[in-house]
Structures are given as C-alpha cells and as structure tokens.
Design a protein around this motif. Structure first.
Motif: not given
Length: 72
Positions: A10-11, A36-37, A51-53, A56-57, A59-60
C-alpha cells in the motif's frame, strides 16, 4: 532509491523512504496517508492500509524521479 525489499503493498509503505529523499514534498505522514492510502481514524487506531485508486497515477508521477520499478 535503492532497496532490495519489495515495499509496496500500500502507498503508506513508501512514506519513510520518500521522506529521506524529499523531506518536504509529501507533507506529514498523516497527510500522505490520508491522501494516498485513504487513511482514517477508526475506533482503535489510525488505519492507512488502503489505496486511493484515483491518485495512484499522481503518486507514480511524483515518485518516478526517485524510483525504478521492475515489474514481473
């Protein structure tokens, strides 16, 4: 960031490593985990295992300069 340990279930698992390389970019642990989580205060303790879907992008993109992900 170099680590031989797979770290992302998880983040929130990333926070300490990111804090080392960029002290102010991600805010406090609570701010990071809330964003983020999907962190929240449950009945007994702080829960940040989600996780906040939708983010996710984001954070990436923010971590791409620090991380090289090898996917198998």
């Amino acid at each position: 960031m170099a680590t031989g340990t797979p770290s992302v279930s998880c983040p929130s698992d990333l926070f300490n490593m990111l804090r080392i390389v960029s002290n102010d970019k991600f805010g406090s642990r609570k701010e990071f985990e809330t964003r983020y989580s999907n962190g929240f205060q449950d009945t007994f303790a702080w829960n940040a295992r989600g996780r906040n879907e939708q983010l996710t992008t984001e954070l990436h993109v923010l971590t791409s300069g620090y991380m090289d992900r090898k996917r198998m």
